[in-house]
Design a protein around this motif. Structure first.
Motif, PDB file in Angstrom:
ATOM      1  N   ARG A  57     -34.614 -32.229  -2.452  1.00  0.00           N
ATOM      2  CA  ARG A  57     -35.539 -33.257  -2.922  1.00  0.00           C
ATOM      3  C   ARG A  57     -35.614 -34.346  -1.859  1.00  0.00           C
ATOM      4  O   ARG A  57     -34.614 -34.670  -1.227  1.00  0.00           O
ATOM      5  N   GLU A  64     -42.020 -39.002  -4.698  1.00  0.00           N
ATOM      6  CA  GLU A  64     -40.951 -38.032  -4.876  1.00  0.00           C
ATOM      7  C   GLU A  64     -41.452 -36.652  -4.470  1.00  0.00           C
ATOM      8  O   GLU A  64     -42.546 -36.236  -4.855  1.00  0.00           O
ATOM      9  N   GLY A  65     -40.640 -35.957  -3.683  1.00  0.00           N
ATOM     10  CA  GLY A  65     -41.049 -34.650  -3.207  1.00  0.00           C
ATOM     11  C   GLY A  65     -39.973 -33.605  -3.403  1.00  0.00           C
ATOM     12  O   GLY A  65     -38.801 -33.922  -3.638  1.00  0.00           O
ATOM     13  N   LYS A  66     -40.385 -32.352  -3.297  1.00  0.00           N
ATOM     14  CA  LYS A  66     -39.459 -31.243  -3.489  1.00  0.00           C
ATOM     15  C   LYS A  66     -39.833 -30.110  -2.540  1.00  0.00           C
ATOM     16  O   LYS A  66     -41.015 -29.797  -2.357  1.00  0.00           O
ATOM     17  N   SER A  81     -43.932 -29.952  -2.175  1.00  0.00           N
ATOM     18  CA  SER A  81     -44.841 -30.682  -3.057  1.00  0.00           C
ATOM     19  C   SER A  81     -44.456 -32.148  -3.156  1.00  0.00           C
ATOM     20  O   SER A  81     -43.304 -32.532  -2.934  1.00  0.00           O
ATOM     21  N   HIS A  83     -44.950 -35.434  -5.916  1.00  0.00           N
ATOM     22  CA  HIS A  83     -45.209 -35.624  -7.342  1.00  0.00           C
ATOM     23  C   HIS A  83     -45.824 -36.993  -7.623  1.00  0.00           C
ATOM     24  O   HIS A  83     -45.591 -37.971  -6.912  1.00  0.00           O
ATOM     25  N   ASN A  84     -46.636 -37.018  -8.683  1.00  0.00           N
ATOM     26  CA  ASN A  84     -47.251 -38.256  -9.172  1.00  0.00           C
ATOM     27  C   ASN A  84     -48.098 -38.950  -8.106  1.00  0.00           C
ATOM     28  O   ASN A  84     -48.087 -40.177  -7.972  1.00  0.00           O
ATOM     29  N   GLY A  89     -52.021 -35.925  -9.119  1.00  0.00           N
ATOM     30  CA  GLY A  89     -50.824 -35.506  -9.850  1.00  0.00           C
ATOM     31  C   GLY A  89     -49.823 -34.881  -8.907  1.00  0.00           C
ATOM     32  O   GLY A  89     -49.419 -35.496  -7.919  1.00  0.00           O
ATOM     33  N   ASN A  90     -49.413 -33.649  -9.189  1.00  0.00           N
ATOM     34  CA  ASN A  90     -48.507 -32.930  -8.305  1.00  0.00           C
ATOM     35  C   ASN A  90     -49.320 -32.239  -7.208  1.00  0.00           C
ATOM     36  O   ASN A  90     -50.209 -31.437  -7.492  1.00  0.00           O
TER      37      ASN A  90
END
Length: 292
Positions: A57, A64-66, A81, A83-84, A89-90
């Motif tokens: 992460r 925030e990413g993953k 990806s 997020h938010n 969105g994602n």
């Protein structure tokens, strides 16, 4: 072509070598040369192509990413990806897909528009990179493909008026990553457009004439015939004050004679006249004491 000759030529091709990353400086950040996918590919190839998993992460531009990835002899999974993200969105920034004969990696920007696509074969060898304009995701603006018979990369530029691609062959030159000498070469020729990180090191690929000039300059640099001098005078760790005498004029005419120092003319000081002799008054002779 005889089998031995063909095999020798093929061994030079990037198709037969471990390519970790391909960076098009006009579109890509130089950070991708040491990015997550480049490091994962390096670990995979240098580790005997054993299955490699990646997951973490992270924060991507404040979101925030993953990251999830897997490289193996049987497949290629990669997904990065954020997020938010406002309006989307994602957001999938990097995503790998299976396709006939290999894999496709799609890179998107924060507008969720395809920026580039990278193609690999089943052995994860690099096959092609395509770069797109935001308003046209059908026709790639620029394409890079390794030549299968030599260590060359062919560049294709889309001509919208003629509805066809123009081709330019690019030749390799060693790239001195993180070296002051490379900064000198870039100052002379400009930043190279295409950088390729491989198991044999980093290379820039340029048109034939530019590549030849870069190689000649690199040879001069390694032989120590290029002199790097600043265009200002430094004294005791600080810049010379405006009132201090100027040093020799420095010009940079060519790489063969990068710094040609012209000595300033020596100004002769006027002869100083000897000071005139001053009359020294004589001291009066001591008078004898008068007898009482």
């Amino acid at each position: 072509m005889e089998p031995n000759v063909a095999s020798s030529a093929m061994s030079l091709s990037l198709l037969a070598r471990n390519v970790y990353c391909v960076c098009f400086a006009d579109r890509d950040s130089l950070d991708i040369l040491r990015g997550e996918l480049a490091l994962a590919r390096e670990r995979y190839f240098t580790g005997g192509c054993k299955t490699l998993r990646v997951g973490k992460r992270e924060v991507i531009r404040g979101f925030e990413g993953k990251l999830q990835g897997k490289l193996s002899r049987r497949g290629f999974f990669w997904r990065k990806s954020a997020h938010n993200v406002t309006g989307t969105g994602n957001l999938l920034l990097e995503e790998a897909f299976d396709q006939k004969g290999g894999y496709l990696l799609v890179n998107r920007d924060f507008r969720n528009i395809i920026a580039s696509r990278v193609f690999f074969n089943k052995a994860l060898a690099w096959l092609k990179s395509e770069y797109y304009e935001p308003w046209d995701t059908q026709n790639a603006r620029v394409i890079f493909k390794p030549v299968d018979s030599d260590d060359l990369v062919e560049r294709f530029d889309w001509d919208a008026a003629k509805k066809r691609y123009r081709s330019t062959m690019l030749y390799p030159v060693p790239y001195l990553e993180g070296d002051a000498g490379q900064s000198l070469l870039n100052a002379q020729f400009g930043e190279p457009k295409l950088l390729v990180s491989t198991g044999e090191g980093m290379f820039c690929y340029c048109p034939k004439e530019e590549a030849q000039r870069r190689k000649e300059a690199l040879a001069d640099l390694r032989q120590g015939t290029l002199v790097i001098l600043p265009a200002w005078e430094v004294k005791e760790g600080s810049l010379a004050a405006p009132g201090e005498p100027e040093g020799p004029d420095i010009t940079f005419s060519s790489l063969e004679e990068y710094a040609h120092i012209q000595e300033p003319p020596v100004k002769e000081l006027p002869a100083m006249e000897a000071p005139g002799e001053e009359a020294v008054p004589e001291e009066p002779a001591p008078q004898e004491e008068m007898e009482a």
